[in-house]
Design an enzyme around this catalytic site. Structure first.
Site, PDB file in Angstrom:
ATOM      1  N   CYS A  23       0.009   4.129   2.581  1.00 30.42           N
ATOM      2  CA  CYS A  23       0.382   3.666   4.004  1.00 30.42           C
ATOM      3  C   CYS A  23       1.824   3.999   4.099  1.00 30.42           C
ATOM      4  O   CYS A  23       2.181   4.219   5.474  1.00 30.42           O
ATOM      5  CB  CYS A  23       0.252   1.995   4.161  1.00 30.42           C
ATOM      6  SG  CYS A  23      -1.455   1.519   3.942  1.00 30.42           S
TER       7      CYS A  23
ATOM      8  N   CYS B 106       0.616  -1.256   0.119  1.00 35.51           N
ATOM      9  CA  CYS B 106       0.148   0.108  -0.010  1.00 35.51           C
ATOM     10  C   CYS B 106       0.858   1.297  -0.038  1.00 35.51           C
ATOM     11  O   CYS B 106       1.576   1.600   1.131  1.00 35.51           O
ATOM     12  CB  CYS B 106      -0.965  -0.121   1.200  1.00 35.51           C
ATOM     13  SG  CYS B 106      -1.863   1.535   1.396  1.00 35.51           S
TER      14      CYS B 106
END
Length: 325
Positions: A82, A79
């Protein structure tokens, strides 16, 4: 604290209060000393950010949320957002110095937790306060937004649930081991604390309250004074009550916050701790506005009397969260 039966015209046995006060103070001092010597108690700033999995979720998140608001960062290695958000959350968590704990959960390795929280995409950030989950935000967020969210979360934890957070030792090594430090000198409060105990023994509750306040004016974090003040103020509140009249009024007026608060005080000094907590939680659930807030505040005060580590307090905090949210 386990108050004994009523005595002295409606006031709890002062010897029991004194013994509980001394035991609590010794426990607090032992925790502080353990932290100075590298044991439990104060933790390292690095330990404010933890990795959590499904097996440890109850221990590391739910149970810890009765001490401090726990922020959950759902993330994954693949991700990209993230990789921007997670370091920011970690830095701010350390900056909040024990008022927030950050739990990082890898969704690839913990699919069940992802499903339980109903997460559709990551990054996703939740909080758990007193056992209750709260969605915070999903996707990327800026530092100003996160600070505002953390401030609100800390306020909810402190004002609604009395969560005081975690003690952080800035000199501790990662993993919680504290560096050797010289022992701290005891504060010059022995005479004032002894005066408060003597006042309790003699039934001078106003004098005991003032003596404890004098200590806290100079040392707001003094555990012995904080506990003693909570107990002395409880005794002062019930001193002039007619127990039979109070209980009759509470039974006749289940929606009257004032009647339930007075009865809860009597419940506690009579040793019925869970009854006191349950009465106030029910009052919070069925009232609103100032009445609700008065019942909530009194419940937090009674938590102080019993002690934050008591299992009954931990359970009551969770029940309070369910009543409020």
């Amino acid at each position: 604290m386990q108050p004994r039966n009523m005595s002295m015209s409606g006031v709890v046995d002062l010897a029991a209060v004194k013994a509980a006060q001394e035991a609590k103070a010794k426990a607090e001092q032992a925790r502080a000393e353990a932290a100075r010597q590298g044991g439990g108690g104060a933790i390292s700033p690095a330990d404010l950010v933890i990795d959590v999995d499904e097996a440890g979720f109850e221990r590391d998140v739910l149970q810890r949320s009765t001490e401090v608001p726990v922020v959950i960062d759902f993330w994954a290695e693949w991700c990209e957002p993230c990789k921007q958000l997670s370091p920011l959350l970690e830095r701010l968590t350390v900056e909040y110095n024990g008022r927030i704990l950050l739990a990082k959960i890898d969704v690839d390795a913990n699919q069940m937790l992802m499903q339980q929280f109903g997460i559709q995409g990551i990054p996703a950030v939740f909080a758990v306060v007193a056992g209750q989950a709260l969605p915070l935000f999903q996707g990327a967020a800026g530092e100003a937004q996160i600070r505002q969210t953390f401030d609100q979360l800390v306020e909810v934890g402190e004002q609604r649930f009395g969560l005081t957070g975690l003690a952080v030792d800035p000199d501790a090594e990662p993993g919680g081991a504290a560096r050797t430090a010289p022992a701290e000198a005891a504060g010059p409060y022995d005479a004032l604390l002894e005066a408060a105990v003597r006042a309790l023994d003699s039934g001078d509750l106003a004098g005991a309250v003032q003596a404890y306040k004098n200590v806290l004016a100079d040392d707001p974090g003094n555990p012995e004074a904080a506990l003693g003040l909570a107990q002395a103020e409880l005794l002062q509140r019930v001193q002039g009550l007619d127990p039979q009249q109070v209980r009759e009024e509470a039974a006749e007026k289940p929606g009257d916050a004032g009647a339930q608060i007075a009865a809860a005080d009597l419940d506690l000094v009579g040793g019925h701790v869970e009854d006191a907590f349950g009465r106030l939680i029910d009052t919070v659930a069925r009232t609103a506005g100032d009445d609700r807030d008065a019942a909530r505040v009194r419940l937090l005060e009674l938590f102080e009397v019993v002690g934050a580590d008591d299992p009954r307090v931990i359970a009551a905090r969770r029940a309070l969260a369910r009543a409020l949210f």
